[in-house]
Design a protein around this motif. Structure first.
Motif, PDB file in Angstrom:
ATOM      1  N   LEU A 132       3.712  -9.922   2.514  1.00  5.46           N
ATOM      2  CA  LEU A 132       3.346  -8.827   1.388  1.00  5.46           C
ATOM      3  C   LEU A 132       1.915  -8.900   1.030  1.00  5.46           C
ATOM      4  O   LEU A 132       1.136  -7.888   1.105  1.00  5.46           O
ATOM      5  CB  LEU A 132       3.940  -8.992   0.255  1.00  5.46           C
ATOM      6  CG  LEU A 132       5.528  -8.498   0.179  1.00  5.46           C
ATOM      7  CD1 LEU A 132       6.123  -9.006  -1.127  1.00  5.46           C
ATOM      8  CD2 LEU A 132       5.712  -7.087   0.005  1.00  5.46           C
ATOM      9  N   THR A 133       1.268 -10.119   1.429  1.00 10.38           N
ATOM     10  CA  THR A 133      -0.154 -10.266   1.303  1.00 10.38           C
ATOM     11  C   THR A 133      -0.901 -10.359   2.329  1.00 10.38           C
ATOM     12  O   THR A 133      -2.035  -9.546   2.477  1.00 10.38           O
ATOM     13  CB  THR A 133      -0.317 -11.586   0.379  1.00 10.38           C
ATOM     14  OG1 THR A 133       0.153 -12.771   1.413  1.00 10.38           O
ATOM     15  CG2 THR A 133      -0.016 -11.852  -0.987  1.00 10.38           C
TER      16      THR A 133
ATOM     17  N   GLY B 179       3.564 -12.892  -4.546  1.00 14.67           N
ATOM     18  CA  GLY B 179       4.508 -12.049  -3.605  1.00 14.67           C
ATOM     19  C   GLY B 179       4.625 -10.846  -4.827  1.00 14.67           C
ATOM     20  O   GLY B 179       4.448  -9.641  -4.479  1.00 14.67           O
ATOM     21  N   LYS B 180       4.990 -11.022  -5.940  1.00 18.03           N
ATOM     22  CA  LYS B 180       5.139  -9.953  -7.228  1.00 18.03           C
ATOM     23  C   LYS B 180       3.807  -9.135  -7.149  1.00 18.03           C
ATOM     24  O   LYS B 180       4.101  -8.128  -7.317  1.00 18.03           O
ATOM     25  CB  LYS B 180       5.520 -10.650  -8.406  1.00 18.03           C
ATOM     26  CG  LYS B 180       7.079 -11.394  -8.188  1.00 18.03           C
ATOM     27  CD  LYS B 180       7.396 -11.960  -9.365  1.00 18.03           C
ATOM     28  CE  LYS B 180       8.727 -12.463  -9.607  1.00 18.03           C
ATOM     29  NZ  LYS B 180       9.366 -13.304 -10.816  1.00 18.03           N
ATOM     30  N   THR B 181       2.785  -9.892  -7.404  1.00 13.88           N
ATOM     31  CA  THR B 181       1.536  -9.299  -7.450  1.00 13.88           C
ATOM     32  C   THR B 181       1.247  -8.312  -6.310  1.00 13.88           C
ATOM     33  O   THR B 181       0.967  -7.214  -6.544  1.00 13.88           O
ATOM     34  CB  THR B 181       0.383 -10.375  -7.627  1.00 13.88           C
ATOM     35  OG1 THR B 181       0.611 -11.106  -8.880  1.00 13.88           O
ATOM     36  CG2 THR B 181      -1.103  -9.576  -7.747  1.00 13.88           C
ATOM     37  N   ALA B 182       1.315  -8.823  -5.093  1.00 20.03           N
ATOM     38  CA  ALA B 182       0.982  -8.190  -3.915  1.00 20.03           C
ATOM     39  C   ALA B 182       2.161  -6.870  -3.791  1.00 20.03           C
ATOM     40  O   ALA B 182       1.672  -5.883  -3.556  1.00 20.03           O
ATOM     41  CB  ALA B 182       1.361  -9.011  -2.690  1.00 20.03           C
TER      42      ALA B 182
ATOM     43  N   GLN C   3       0.898  -4.194  -6.087  1.00 23.86           N
ATOM     44  CA  GLN C   3      -0.213  -3.723  -5.701  1.00 23.86           C
ATOM     45  C   GLN C   3       0.186  -2.484  -4.302  1.00 23.86           C
ATOM     46  O   GLN C   3      -0.441  -1.258  -4.176  1.00 23.86           O
ATOM     47  CB  GLN C   3      -1.404  -4.524  -4.923  1.00 23.86           C
ATOM     48  CG  GLN C   3      -2.025  -5.422  -6.183  1.00 23.86           C
ATOM     49  CD  GLN C   3      -2.885  -6.457  -5.741  1.00 23.86           C
ATOM     50  OE1 GLN C   3      -2.818  -6.705  -4.474  1.00 23.86           O
ATOM     51  NE2 GLN C   3      -3.566  -7.243  -6.635  1.00 23.86           N
ATOM     52  N   LEU C   4       0.916  -2.902  -3.429  1.00 21.85           N
ATOM     53  CA  LEU C   4       1.354  -2.163  -2.508  1.00 21.85           C
ATOM     54  C   LEU C   4       1.878  -0.822  -3.196  1.00 21.85           C
ATOM     55  O   LEU C   4       1.980   0.456  -2.506  1.00 21.85           O
ATOM     56  CB  LEU C   4       2.415  -2.767  -1.472  1.00 21.85           C
ATOM     57  CG  LEU C   4       1.518  -3.908  -0.656  1.00 21.85           C
ATOM     58  CD1 LEU C   4       2.508  -4.719   0.249  1.00 21.85           C
ATOM     59  CD2 LEU C   4       0.419  -3.330   0.139  1.00 21.85           C
ATOM     60  N   GLN C   5       2.965  -0.984  -4.128  1.00 22.94           N
ATOM     61  CA  GLN C   5       3.558  -0.007  -4.574  1.00 22.94           C
ATOM     62  C   GLN C   5       2.681   1.069  -5.179  1.00 22.94           C
ATOM     63  O   GLN C   5       2.791   2.350  -4.895  1.00 22.94           O
ATOM     64  CB  GLN C   5       4.509  -0.343  -5.586  1.00 22.94           C
ATOM     65  CG  GLN C   5       5.863  -0.933  -5.051  1.00 22.94           C
ATOM     66  CD  GLN C   5       6.830  -1.481  -6.071  1.00 22.94           C
ATOM     67  OE1 GLN C   5       6.373  -2.078  -6.819  1.00 22.94           O
ATOM     68  NE2 GLN C   5       8.355  -1.361  -5.783  1.00 22.94           N
ATOM     69  N   ALA C   6       1.764   0.627  -5.773  1.00 23.63           N
ATOM     70  CA  ALA C   6       0.744   1.620  -6.316  1.00 23.63           C
ATOM     71  C   ALA C   6      -0.091   2.239  -5.434  1.00 23.63           C
ATOM     72  O   ALA C   6      -0.465   3.467  -5.464  1.00 23.63           O
ATOM     73  CB  ALA C   6      -0.192   0.653  -7.330  1.00 23.63           C
ATOM     74  N   GLU C   7      -0.409   1.501  -4.172  1.00 23.63           N
ATOM     75  CA  GLU C   7      -1.310   2.425  -3.326  1.00 23.63           C
ATOM     76  C   GLU C   7      -0.513   3.129  -2.236  1.00 23.63           C
ATOM     77  O   GLU C   7      -0.822   4.199  -1.891  1.00 23.63           O
ATOM     78  CB  GLU C   7      -1.911   1.255  -2.349  1.00 23.63           C
ATOM     79  CG  GLU C   7      -2.688   1.756  -1.126  1.00 23.63           C
ATOM     80  CD  GLU C   7      -3.516   0.737  -0.428  1.00 23.63           C
ATOM     81  OE1 GLU C   7      -4.128   1.120   0.270  1.00 23.63           O
ATOM     82  OE2 GLU C   7      -3.476  -0.581  -0.781  1.00 23.63           O
TER      83      GLU C   7
ATOM     84  N   VAL D  39       6.942   2.131   0.238  1.00 27.65           N
ATOM     85  CA  VAL D  39       7.393   0.750   0.201  1.00 27.65           C
ATOM     86  C   VAL D  39       8.562   0.738  -0.707  1.00 27.65           C
ATOM     87  O   VAL D  39       8.843   1.260  -1.701  1.00 27.65           O
ATOM     88  CB  VAL D  39       6.371  -0.135  -0.722  1.00 27.65           C
ATOM     89  CG1 VAL D  39       6.852  -1.557  -1.004  1.00 27.65           C
ATOM     90  CG2 VAL D  39       4.944  -0.143  -0.091  1.00 27.65           C
ATOM     91  N   GLU D  40       9.811   0.291   0.147  1.00 23.75           N
ATOM     92  CA  GLU D  40      11.186   0.669  -0.371  1.00 23.75           C
ATOM     93  C   GLU D  40      11.879  -0.860  -0.547  1.00 23.75           C
ATOM     94  O   GLU D  40      11.869  -1.877   0.113  1.00 23.75           O
ATOM     95  CB  GLU D  40      12.052   1.140   0.927  1.00 23.75           C
ATOM     96  CG  GLU D  40      11.445   2.561   1.353  1.00 23.75           C
ATOM     97  CD  GLU D  40      12.066   3.113   2.619  1.00 23.75           C
ATOM     98  OE1 GLU D  40      12.359   4.229   2.773  1.00 23.75           O
ATOM     99  OE2 GLU D  40      12.365   2.118   3.243  1.00 23.75           O
TER     100      GLU D  40
END
Length: 610
Positions: free
Chosen positions: A189-190, A219-222, A225-229, A234-235
């Motif tokens: 994820l990162t 991982g939760k933080t990453a 961020q991916l879901q926001a972008e 991102v499923e």
């Protein structure tokens, strides 16, 4: 058989799926199966009982052991199969003093502390799910290699899925989100998924198989961020009963262990990333090495687990630029190796081996004869015993109260078809290779006179009527005729076991493997058709074999393979390489005593430094 599985099942891990699928496979074969675990809601028709196996407190361990012991006695269990260290501990305690064997499947590396070496809690036989694990158990845990069988996870493969929609480019990470797998997910994820999502605008990334609360904080933080972008690209799927459906919709799977096996079996490409290492994109060239590590999950020796995620990213990029499906050859290889029916049959062999071992059935002399002529032969191959001398052998066996059995007899006891209390106190197995005419004229009458039966190894090609493998190699070698079909059938009528000896007696290790496999499998089919008898054992011509040949014998459906002066100390050390003792023209009373003594194989190994 009556089989009890004991397992830690606080969540549905790969080891739980393995136990459940074994239970179902053995139930389908008519065996009775019980499961004792932390859950009584597993997807199986086997009888389920609940106990907190995962709880390692000493008081609870003792209570678990008491439960197992009561169950074993009440249900007359034949074998207990443990699937975790906690399960092995309580099963080991429960079975102390009982005649019921314990088999443990080891799914991962074991902690190398003092108690691991001091207490052999894994039981009579141990199943390692990959080659690296077998090496770890033998070299680092110091287990006796003969008790370890490398048998992979079995998978009930369905029909290959329809091709994925090529327009939907998707990378799926499938695995737990806790422990080492969670750390791998966090690193993806990162370090990997953000770059891929930016480079490939049509790409979707799916996270399947775990609970987000177990994901490491980074991982939760990453992920946030991916879901926001990238929003819906991102499923987050989590646990699902439709892994097969997701595999069908996935362009590239990232995972290890059972995930990698199921994906490859479904024809979906895999980046093998496990808790121990990164094994790369699995191809026909890399499959053997990847499978040895259970696709990155298990190292053979203690080592660091750092992964170069730049390499993971590079491999994923190259693949996504020009996705290629798994080759048909690789898919077929995976489905054959991990086929549930095949694996369940291998596991059943281990149960039988543990049962025989627990009953104290160890060394059985297996003697190898060939020709039984009227008079000595002028040959450099000393593979004969004259009729007169062979009768002396039989008289000696009778005097020492040795009871001849066949391999088919042995298997009946091992499979529970005959009670072990009836197993002979002093068994011996007499085998005869090639099927020479003097076997019919001299051997069969003598054996019937003494009330004995043996094992006769025949060629599948009945057009082979003499020892052409010897004569072609050396024209000075005397011709020895082989029996007619009618004479061969006389042995079947007399209650002998017939074994296979290839079609035409080649040196198997010198042939291309497909040719060797054909010689092996065709001989079994030809003999069963011609003689109308079940063929359960195979003799390697010249005693010539290697690991590939042994595997071909197993794949052909033989229960046993017999060699010449090589193999284990007991039949159950290696059923595909049973040690046979060569018998020569001038055996004496002392040599007969030596070759039928319980210490002979150890002595033979010591003398020849084997």
């Amino acid at each position: 058989m009556r089989i009890l599985h004991v397992l830690s099942a606080e969540f549905f891990a790969g080891s739980v799926a393995y136990a459940v699928q074994l239970a179902e496979a053995h139930r389908a074969q008519g065996h009775q199966v019980w499961l004792l675990s932390d859950s009584d809601q597993l997807p199986t028709g086997a009888t389920q009982l609940k106990a907190p196996i995962v709880n390692r407190r000493y008081g609870q361990r003792l209570r678990n052991a008491r439960t197992i012991r009561q169950l074993v006695r009440q249900e007359q269990i034949d074998v207990v199969h443990a699937h975790s260290r906690a399960a092995s501990w309580v099963s080991y305690l429960a079975l102390r003093g009982l005649s019921v064997p314990l088999v443990s499947t080891v799914h991962g590396r074991q902690h190398l502390h003092t108690s691991t070496s001091l207490f052999d809690i894994y039981g009579d036989k141990v199943i390692a799910i990959c080659e690296n694990l077998r090496e770890h158990l033998a070299a680092e845990v110091k287990m006796a290699p003969a008790k370890i069988a490398a048998i992979p996870n079995g998978v009930a493969f369905g029909p290959p899925p329809l091709p994925a929609d090529e327009a939907a480019l998707r990378v799926s990470f499938i695995g737990r989100f806790n422990g080492g797998k969670g750390e791998r997910a966090a690193a993806l994820l990162t370090q990997v998924f953000p770059v891929l999502l930016r480079q490939f605008p049509a790409l979707r990334v799916a996270l399947i198989g775990g609970e987000l609360e177990h994901l490491p904080a980074v991982g939760k933080t990453a992920l946030t961020q991916l879901q926001a972008e990238f929003d819906a690209r991102v499923e987050v799927v989590g646990f699902t009963d439709d892994v097969a459906g997701w595999l069908a919709r996935t362009t590239l799977t990232v995972g290890a262990g059972r995930v990698a096996i199921e994906a490859l079996g479904a024809g979906r490409p895999v980046l093998a990333l496990g808790e121990a290492s990164y094994a790369g994109l699995v191809s026909e060239a890399t499959f053997a090495a990847a499978a040895a590590s259970n696709f990155g999950d298990i190292s053979a020796r203690q080592a660091g687990t750092a992964v170069d995620f730049a390499a993971v990213l590079a491999d994923a990029r190259v693949f996504l630029q020009a996705p290629q499906p798994v080759s048909a050859a690789l898919q077929q290889q995976v489905r054959a190796r991990y086929d549930l029916a095949r694996v369940a049959a291998r596991v059943l062999e281990v149960y039988q081996a543990a049962r025989m071992q627990k009953a104290g059935i160890g060394y059985i002399p297996v003697l190898m004869y060939h020709k039984i002529p009227d008079a000595p032969l002028a040959t450099k191959h000393q593979i004969y015993v004259t009729k007169e001398n062979f009768e002396k052998h039989l008289a000696y066996f009778q005097q020492r109260k040795l009871t001849p059995i066949t391999f088919a007899d042995y298997l009946q006891f091992a499979r529970g078809e005959r009670p072990l209390r009836d197993f002979p106190t002093r068994p011996i197995i007499l085998t005869f290779d090639d099927g020479y005419t003097d076997n019919y004229t001299n051997l069969l009458p003598l054996m019937q006179q003494y009330g004995y039966r043996g094992v006769l190894y025949l060629l599948g090609d009945f057009d082979v009527r003499y020892n052409q493998w010897d004569v072609d190699a050396d024209p000075t070698e005397p011709r020895s005729d082989i029996m007619s079909p009618e004479q061969k059938r006389a042995f079947v009528a007399a209650g002998w076991e017939i074994g296979a000896h290839t079609m035409r007696h080649p040196r198997l290790s010198t042939l291309p493997l497909p040719e060797a496999a054909a010689e092996i499998s065709q001989s079994k089919a030809a003999l069963e058709t011609a003689l109308q008898t079940e063929i359960v054992s195979f003799a390697y011509p010249f005693g010539d074999l290697n690991e590939d040949v042994k595997e071909a014998v197993r794949a052909a459906g033989f229960a046993l393979g017999v060699s010449t002066d090589t193999g284990g100390l007991t039949i159950e050390d290696d059923r595909m390489q049973v040690f046979r003792v060569n018998m020569f023209p001038n055996e004496s009373t002392s040599s007969l005593f030596k070759k039928t003594s319980t210490w002979y194989r150890k002595y033979y190994r010591w003398k020849r430094k084997k």
